[in-house]
Scaffold this active site. Structure first.
Site, PDB file in Angstrom:
ATOM      1  N   ASN A  90       0.872  -1.182   0.000  1.00 22.39           N
ATOM      2  CA  ASN A  90       0.000   0.000   0.000  1.00 22.39           C
ATOM      3  C   ASN A  90       0.906   1.228   0.000  1.00 22.39           C
ATOM      4  OD1 ASN A  90      -1.791   2.052   0.506  1.00 22.39           O
ATOM      5  ND2 ASN A  90      -2.281   1.418   2.599  1.00 22.39           N
ATOM      6  N   LYS A  95       0.098   4.233  -0.281  1.00 25.28           N
ATOM      7  CA  LYS A  95      -0.579   5.407   0.287  1.00 25.28           C
ATOM      8  C   LYS A  95      -0.381   6.631  -0.632  1.00 25.28           C
ATOM      9  CE  LYS A  95       0.067   3.438   4.809  1.00 25.28           C
ATOM     10  NZ  LYS A  95      -0.093   3.624   6.244  1.00 25.28           N
ATOM     11  N   HIS A 101      -9.669   1.028   4.658  1.00 25.24           N
ATOM     12  CA  HIS A 101      -8.411   1.236   5.388  1.00 25.24           C
ATOM     13  C   HIS A 101      -8.676   2.186   6.556  1.00 25.24           C
ATOM     14  CE1 HIS A 101      -4.344   2.499   6.340  1.00 25.24           C
ATOM     15  NE2 HIS A 101      -3.920   1.437   5.683  1.00 25.24           N
ATOM     16  N   GLU A 106      -7.127   4.609   7.630  1.00 24.99           N
ATOM     17  CA  GLU A 106      -6.913   6.032   7.326  1.00 24.99           C
ATOM     18  C   GLU A 106      -8.122   6.613   6.584  1.00 24.99           C
ATOM     19  OE1 GLU A 106      -3.049   5.535   5.530  1.00 24.99           O
ATOM     20  OE2 GLU A 106      -2.252   4.987   7.494  1.00 24.99           O
ATOM     21  N   GLU A 141      -5.651  -5.085  10.354  1.00 25.80           N
ATOM     22  CA  GLU A 141      -4.654  -4.039  10.580  1.00 25.80           C
ATOM     23  C   GLU A 141      -4.974  -3.293  11.871  1.00 25.80           C
ATOM     24  OE1 GLU A 141      -2.521  -2.835   6.745  1.00 25.80           O
ATOM     25  OE2 GLU A 141      -4.250  -1.541   6.938  1.00 25.80           O
ATOM     26  N   GLY A 187       2.270   2.038  10.874  1.00 20.89           N
ATOM     27  CA  GLY A 187       3.278   3.087  10.776  1.00 20.89           C
ATOM     28  C   GLY A 187       3.975   3.421  12.078  1.00 20.89           C
ATOM     29  N   SER A 225       3.106  -2.308  10.384  1.00 19.69           N
ATOM     30  CA  SER A 225       4.550  -2.355  10.694  1.00 19.69           C
ATOM     31  C   SER A 225       5.221  -3.674  10.316  1.00 19.69           C
ATOM     32  CB  SER A 225       4.784  -2.014  12.167  1.00 19.69           C
ATOM     33  OG  SER A 225       4.383  -0.683  12.431  1.00 19.69           O
TER      34      SER A 225
HETATM   35  C1  PEP Z   1      -0.972   0.163   6.050  1.00 18.51           C
HETATM   36  O1  PEP Z   1      -1.226   1.338   6.238  1.00 18.51           O
HETATM   37  O2  PEP Z   1      -1.728  -0.541   5.344  1.00 18.51           O
HETATM   38  C2  PEP Z   1       0.219  -0.387   6.690  1.00 18.51           C
HETATM   39  C3  PEP Z   1       0.229  -1.651   6.921  1.00 18.51           C
HETATM   40  O3  PEP Z   1       1.205   0.503   7.004  1.00 18.51           O
HETATM   41  P1  PEP Z   1       2.646   0.170   7.684  1.00 18.51           P
HETATM   42  O4  PEP Z   1       3.143  -1.129   7.082  1.00 18.51           O
HETATM   43  O5  PEP Z   1       3.503   1.322   7.316  1.00 18.51           O
HETATM   44  O6  PEP Z   1       2.406   0.028   9.136  1.00 18.51           O
END
Ligand code: PEP
Length: 257
Positions: free
Chosen positions: A12, A14, A99, A101, A169, A175, A214
């Site tokens: 992803n 983003k 997601h 976000e 998630e 993040g 992460s």
């Molecule tokens: C995400 O936002 O889908 C995600 C998994 O981000 P990160 O791997 O940076 O934590």
């Protein structure tokens, strides 16, 4: 019977990258896929502005691509939105919906996510439906209830197993460099599998459940070996070809259990 689900690793991106960076990254991934093949399915979800160019760069590659969101509507007066048939028209195979976000920045509810997933499926896309608890919800011991409710509220009726992928998630892990323990990931993934079984046992056997939050080149092998983890949704570490490909290489050909 033990289920055999081909793992899937999705990057992803983003809201990152201009055309030159995005195409260079896609080309680097296409090269990796050729020189260091992996047994798992791999996809990237770039910003909408890059999809057409990324589609060109991945034209002859096994690396697939998708969008990061879609409208619940197929067309019409929805300024700034992107319809699922438009993504399909660009050659997308996937679209991420729900997601965290999007849920927080745009106040998307489970029923919004369900409508988007329905539009995606009707356009022939596979919807990657994201669920996950906040830090406060985990601290309050509400994780399984929150995730279970999101699954019930966000998945459309009448699903076929190829229509969706679920991504667990935890919001607090995205993040941040923090991940749940292996036991906690296993518990939530097993719970999601049980919720899918309430819809249909066949669906529960076949739908892939990704972990996201992460995941990086160092922890991928451990996370991807956890029961009921059928791959990963990767944010930050998908922006570099080396780290993303290390994660893809860490996934085994078949996940079971
Ligand atoms: C995400 O936002 O889908 C995600 C998994 O981000 P990160 O791997 O940076 O934590």
């Amino acid at each position: 019977m033990t289920a055999q689900r081909r793992p899937l690793v999705v990057g992803n991106w983003k809201m990152n990258g201009l055309r030159q960076d995005g195409v260079a990254l896609a080309q680097a991934l296409a090269e990796k896929a050729q020189q260091q093949p992996v047994a798992v399915e791999v996809a990237v979800c770039p910003p909408a502005t890059l999809i057409a160019d990324i589609g060109g760069a991945l034209d002859k590659s096994v690396v697939e691509f998708g969008g990061q969101d879609c409208s619940p509507h197929d067309s019409g007066a929805h300024t700034g939105d992107i319809a699922a048939p438009m993504l399909a028209d660009l050659g997308c195979r996937f679209v991420i919906v729900g997601h965290s976000e999007r849920r927080s920045d745009h106040s998307e509810t489970d029923s919004d996510v369900r409508a988007k997933a329905t539009a995606a499926i009707n356009a022939g896309l596979c919807a990657i439906v994201c669920v996950g608890e906040s830090g406060a919800e985990r601290d309050a011991g509400q994780t399984l209830d929150v995730v279970g409710d999101q699954i019930s509220g966000s998945l459309p009726d009448g699903l076929r197993s190829t229509d969706v992928v679920v991504a667990y998630e935890p919001v607090w892990a995205i993040g941040t460099g923090r991940t749940p323990s292996a036991e906690d990931i296993a518990e939530v993934h097993a719970h999601i599998r049980t919720k899918l079984a309430d819809i249909s046992p066949d669906l529960a056997e076949a739908v892939r459940i990704l972990y996201g939050g992460s995941v990086n080149a160092e922890n991928a092998a451990t996370i991807l070996a956890i029961a009921n983890v059928d791959g990963a949704l990767v944010g930050g570490a998908s922006l570099r070809a080396d780290s993303f490909w290390t994660i893809c290489s860490a996934a085994k050909a078949d996940s079971d259990g």
